[in-house]
Every structure is written in structure tokens, then in C-alpha cells.
Design a protein around this motif. Structure first.
Motif, short mmCIF file in Angstrom:
data_model
loop_
_atom_site.label_atom_id
_atom_site.label_comp_id
_atom_site.label_asym_id
_atom_site.label_seq_id
_atom_site.Cartn_x
_atom_site.Cartn_y
_atom_site.Cartn_z
N GLN A 11 -5.44 0.51 -0.71
CA GLN A 11 -5.74 -0.54 -1.69
C GLN A 11 -4.48 -1.16 -2.27
O GLN A 11 -4.47 -2.35 -2.60
N THR A 12 -3.40 -0.38 -2.36
CA THR A 12 -2.15 -0.93 -2.91
C THR A 12 -1.66 -2.08 -2.02
O THR A 12 -1.30 -3.16 -2.51
N VAL A 13 -1.66 -1.86 -0.71
CA VAL A 13 -1.21 -2.90 0.23
C VAL A 13 -2.20 -4.07 0.20
O VAL A 13 -1.80 -5.25 0.21
N PHE A 14 -3.48 -3.73 0.16
CA PHE A 14 -4.52 -4.77 0.12
C PHE A 14 -4.27 -5.71 -1.08
O PHE A 14 -4.26 -6.94 -0.94
N GLU A 15 -4.04 -5.11 -2.24
CA GLU A 15 -3.86 -5.94 -3.45
C GLU A 15 -2.58 -6.78 -3.36
O GLU A 15 -2.54 -7.93 -3.78
N GLN A 70 6.23 2.83 1.64
CA GLN A 70 5.53 3.44 0.50
C GLN A 70 4.40 4.33 0.99
O GLN A 70 3.90 4.13 2.09
N ARG A 71 4.00 5.30 0.16
CA ARG A 71 2.93 6.23 0.54
C ARG A 71 1.60 5.49 0.66
O ARG A 71 1.36 4.54 -0.08
N ILE A 72 0.78 5.96 1.55
CA ILE A 72 -0.57 5.38 1.72
C ILE A 72 -1.53 6.38 1.11
O ILE A 72 -1.78 7.46 1.68
N GLU A 73 -2.04 6.06 -0.09
CA GLU A 73 -2.77 7.12 -0.79
C GLU A 73 -3.87 6.61 -1.72
O GLU A 73 -4.69 7.38 -2.20
N LYS A 74 -3.92 5.27 -1.95
CA LYS A 74 -4.88 4.81 -2.96
C LYS A 74 -6.14 4.27 -2.27
O LYS A 74 -6.09 3.26 -1.56
N PRO A 75 -7.30 4.94 -2.44
CA PRO A 75 -8.51 4.43 -1.81
C PRO A 75 -8.98 3.12 -2.45
O PRO A 75 -8.61 2.87 -3.60
N GLN A 103 3.88 -5.11 5.12
CA GLN A 103 3.70 -4.98 3.67
C GLN A 103 3.52 -3.53 3.27
O GLN A 103 3.23 -3.24 2.12
N GLY A 104 3.57 -2.60 4.23
CA GLY A 104 3.46 -1.18 3.88
C GLY A 104 2.43 -0.43 4.69
O GLY A 104 2.31 0.80 4.54
N GLY A 105 1.64 -1.11 5.52
CA GLY A 105 0.69 -0.41 6.38
C GLY A 105 1.40 0.32 7.51
O GLY A 105 2.60 0.14 7.72
#
Ligand SMILES: Cc1cc2nc3c(=O)[nH]c(=O)nc-3n(C[C@H](O)[C@H](O)[C@H](O)COP(=O)(O)OP(=O)(O)OC[C@H]3O[C@@H](n4cnc5c(N)ncnc54)[C@H](O)[C@@H]3O)c2cc1C
Length: 467
Positions: A305-309, A386-391, A265-267
């Protein structure tokens, strides 16, 4: 000649009451055969099919169409062959494609319920992972077996195959609950649907000594009995050399509740030193193989958090648990932190290493070229990195586990067991007991898929082929 004392006689004997065995029983009975199923374990819910996640690969279904997904048998064949590094037997892959939609419809007609969404996982060009509750699935199959009045005898393992003077399989020995051994004649055929060998430590250690340290999570009866019995008759095998764990289990976990796959999913995946070591879009079996060479044979799925959501939304849409989702169990196992340096601290990753890996990965995403590992998609050929950037940021300590063995007895497209390229008369195999379908790696959802699709073929063919 002394006549063999048969204790009973039917047309078709089936070893194993998991997905493949129950499907074989239904088809054999529908073809007019008298059938007897023997199951080694005490309970129906101890098979791999019953304890699985319940995600099955089907193409061209009504559910895919409702989700606007265009798929085809040809695309599915190409995906399975490509994922298997073209080591697969093309005839088996074609047989799967030709029969999968009919099996999906058979299951739906029997009352199996599906999640309204489909997921994209290892090897897929389009989402085709159809999720069901595996316990419901196995109960529904058992109910259909009961309707056909086929007896299923629990705690009664098949221990031996009996042959006639021409080498044809004409029956089995079973160990009855009383402790006595009895012989059951199979007029038309015996179907080995006894699962894989993830719990046969001896055979696994010969393949790779490191497997002795890998957790086995398959059904409790997966000791490779079918493989042992078939080998006893000189049967050939396929793909045993490609047995690998799957990278998805929490480092302290033991069951499918502890599985998470959010790299699709993006991780990303890093080792305990905080370094990426693999292209995260490839099959989790290939990822696990590479992970065996990493420190502590372990990695972390890292996401934001983007992937989490996204995963929480996927869970709500699916209406039930899935490796793509984050339920309460998985959330309890997650490490989370508002900064990457805090996450490094919690995961015991060397200070600055994770930050460096993520900066480098984000640069690759922005530039469109992952010069380290060549990641171009999320899963298989689907989705964009996708970038990993949202805490906040998350870490899930992950190891490989042996949930299935994928390689096994060689069969032809009618599920007849092969010896030096020719069928052993009267002997059929299906499900995880067989090899040749997956090839060198694994397209998600085809392990249950092949159990159900090939179980039906084996049962139907065994019923029709009289000696
Ligand atoms: C935790 C977990 C999650 C999984 N998730 C997925 C998934 O989401 N999608 C997917 O495609 N695959 C998944 N798999 C793999 C998949 O579930 C199996 O490969 C597949 O269900 C095997 O079906 P089967 O009928 O061959 O074996 P089983 O369903 O295990 O049935 C075999 C039966 O044979 C019995 N048996 C063994 N020896 C004998 C004997 N000598 N005599 C009589 N009976 C015997 C066993 O006890 C067992 O009940 C998962 C596996 C696990 C463990």
C-alpha cells in the motif's frame, strides 16, 4: 544515357511523419529548403511517437530547476553511456546532450505542455523524465510543419532510394495512393525517419527466435523499411544485436494504457514461482531480457500500500497518466489482497513462495545488502529500496513487449548514413531508424528524445548539404 523521369523535385525528401520526420521537416524548411514528407500510414496518430507514453529525457530544464533537481549534460552523458554498457557511440550521445535543451525549449515555444513534475526511471541518477501528452506533441509538430507549408502525403510509402552513378542518393520512389509508383528528386538529401522494425517478424526471429512470441506494440508502420532501403545501399548498422523487449506491459495488454512500472517506486519483481530473478533498479530492457528465460516469459510486479499510495500521489502531481502512476485502467488490472498468502492464491503462485521472497527482500533492505541481486536503489542510481510490509498487497502480471527496436542504421553526428565508416552522400537517418545511440541497453525517455533531437539535426543538415 536515358534521363530519369522525375515526377517532382524538392530539396529534401523525408520518409515518415512521426517525431523525427516532423522535426526534420521543420528544421529543413527553416533552413530555407523545399521539403516533401511521405507517410506510409493513413493517419498522423499511428506513429510510435503519437501512441507512446510521452516521457522524454531532458537535462537542465526549467521544470527540473522548479523541482529542485540539479542535473548537467555531463551527468546525462555518463548515465546514458553507463546504461548502454559503453557500447554507445559517444559522439551521438554527446550530440544528444548538446542539442537536447534547445529542443526542449523549441517544443515549449511551439506550445508543448509539460507535467509540472519529473520522474526518475531507468538509467537516471536524477529525475529527468519529462512527461507530455504525445498526441498533443505530434499535433503541435504537424501544425508547425503546416506553418512552413510543407506537404505531408499520407498512405504514400517511400519504397526505394534512387542513386546516381557515383552512389549518391538523389531521390526516392514512392507508392502513390493510386497504386502507381513515382520518382521524386531530392536535390539536397533524403531523410529516413521511418521508425524501427518491431513489426518485421522475419528480421526479429533471426535476432532471437523467442521474439516471435513477444507482443509488438510499436507504431503500425514499423516494418523496418528505412533499414531495408539503407542496407540495400550497403549501409552499416549499429546495436541490432541488442534489440530486447521492455518489461512493463500487463500480461493481457496491448497498448500503453496497459503499462505499469512500479518496481522503480519500490516494488519487486518475482516470477510465476514467486521467486525474485533480477535487480529491479536496472533498465526495463535488461529486466525483459532476463524475463525471457523465466517460466511463461512472465513476472509479477509486487508492491504494498505504501508504493500504491506513492504512485497515486505521483499521478496527481503529474496531472496526467504515466507508467509511474495508477489510473483507473491499471487499478482494474491489479490483483490485491490483505495478506501475502491470499495474493499467492490469486496470482497462482505456489503457497509460501511469495512470503519467503518478501521476507528475504525485507531483510536485505534492513541490512543494506541485497546478496541475491545487488539492488541498491529504486531506479538507476536514484532512491533507496524500502520494505514491503503494509497491506493490502498488489500483484501486476507483467511481460516484455517490443515497443521499440533501439538498434538500426549507423549514422555520424550529422545524421549522415554510414557505409564502411564514410557517409553515403545525400542520405540521412534519424529517430528509431538509427542505431548507435542507446548501446546495449536503454536510458528511459531517450527514444522519443533522440527522434526529436536527431530529427532536427538530420533535417537541418540535409537542407544545407547540396550535392
Ligand atoms: C507504447 C509505446 C510507448 C512508448 N513510450 C515511450 C516513452 O515514454 N519515452 C520514449 O522515449 N520512448 C517511448 N517509446 C518509443 C518511442 O515512442 C519511439 O522510439 C519514437 O517515438 C520513434 O520516433 P520515430 O519518429 O523514429 O518513429 P515514429 O514516430 O513511429 O515515426 C515513423 C513514421 O514513419 C512511417 N513510415 C514507416 N515506413 C515508412 C515508409 N517506407 N515511408 C514513409 N513513411 C514510413 C511510420 O508509419 C511512422 O508514422 C514508446 C513506444 C511505444 C510503442
Amino acid at each position: 544515357m536515358i534521363a530519369i523521369p522525375w515526377s517532382s523535385e524538392v530539396d529534401v525528401v523525408i520518409a515518415g511523419a512521426g517525431g523525427a520526420g516532423l522535426e526534420a521537416a521543420i528544421e529543413a524548411a527553416l533552413a530555407g529548403a523545399s521539403v516533401l514528407v511521405f507517410e506510409k500510414q493513413a493517419r498522423l496518430l499511428e506513429s510510435s511517437t503519437a501512441i507512446s507514453v510521452g516521457r522524454i529525457s531532458f537535462a537542465c530544464t526549467e521544470i527540473q530547476k522548479q523541482n529542485g533537481i540539479e542535473d548537467s549534460n555531463d551527468l546525462m552523458i555518463r548515465d546514458i553511456m553507463e546504461t548502454g554498457h559503453y557500447k554507445n557511440d559517444p559522439e551521438l550521445v554527446q550530440a544528444y546532450a548538446a542539442n537536447q535543451l534547445d529542443t526542449f525549449r523549441q517544443l515549449t515555444n511551439l506550445g508543448v505542455r509539460w507535467s509540472p513534475t519529473v520522474s526518475a526511471l531507468a538509467g537516471m541518477s536524477v529525475p529527468r523524465g519529462h512527461l507530455t501528452d504525445p498526441i498533443d506533441l505530434i499535433r503541435i509538430l504537424k501544425r508547425a510543419v503546416d506553418v512552413q507549408k510543407v506537404p505531408v502525403l499520407f498512405q504514400t510509402p517511400v519504397t526505394e532510394l534512387i542513386t546516381d552513378q557515383n552512389g549518391s542518393v538523389i531521390g526516392v520512389s514512392v507508392l502513390e495512393r493510386s497504386g502507381l509508383t513515382s520518382r521524386v528528386r531530392a536535390r539536397n538529401g533524403v531523410v529516413l525517419a521511418s521508425g524501427g522494425f518491431a513489426r518485421d517478424a522475419q528480421r526479429l526471429t533471426i535476432i532471437d527466435a523467442r521474439f516471435s512470441k513477444v507482443v509488438a506494440t510499436s507504431g503500425a508502420g514499423h516494418h523496418g523499411d528505412g533499414l531495408r532501403m539503407a542496407l540495400g545501399l550497403g549501409a552499416s548498422t549499429r546495436d541490432i544485436e541488442f534489440v530486447q523487449p521492455s518489461f512493463e506491459l500487463h500480461a493481457n495488454g496491448v497498448t500503453s494504457d496497459d503499462i505499469l512500472i512500479l518496481y522503480y517506486q519500490g516494488g519487486i519483481i518475482v516470477n510465476t514461482l514467486g521467486k525474485r530473478f533480477v535487480n529491479e533498479s536496472i533498465s526495463y530492457k535488461d529486466i525483459a531480457r532476463v524475463c525471457l528465460d523465466q517460466p511463461r516469459m512472465m513476472g509479477f510486479q509486487i508492491f504494498d500500500q505504501t508504493v500504491f499510495e506513492k504512485a497515486v500521489v505521483a499521478q496527481q502531481a503529474a496531472g496526467q497518466g504515466s507508467p509511474m502512476t495508477l489510473d483507473a485502467v491499471k487499478i482494474r488490472m491489479l490483483l490485491s489482497a490483505t495478506t501475502l498468502s491470499e495474493l499467492e492464491d490469486k496470482a497462482d503462485i505456489p503457497s509460501g513462495a511469495l512470503q519467503q521472497s518478501i521476507d528475504r527482500y525485507n531483510h536485505f533492505v534492513t541490512s543494506g545488502i541485497d546478496v541475491d541481486f545487488g539492488r541498491q536503489s529504486l531506479a538507476g542510481k536514484y532512491g533507496s529500496p524500502q520494505r514491503i510490509e503494509k497491506p493490502p498487497f498488489y500483484a501486476f502480471a507483467t511481460i516484455g513487449h517490443l515497443l521499440a527496436t533501439y538498434g538500426g542504421i549507423a549514422v555520424d553526428k550529422e545524421m549522415q548514413v554510414l557505409r564502411n565508416g564514410s557517409p553515403i552522400p545525400g542520405l540521412y537517418a534519424a529517430g528509431e531508424a538509427i542505431g548507435g545511440f542507446h548501446g546495449a541497453s536503454y536510458h528511459s525517455g531517450t527514444a522519443i528524445g533522440k527522434a526529436l533531437v536527431f530529427g532536427r539535426l538530420a533535417g537541418g543538415n540535409a537542407a544545407l548539404h547540396k550535392h
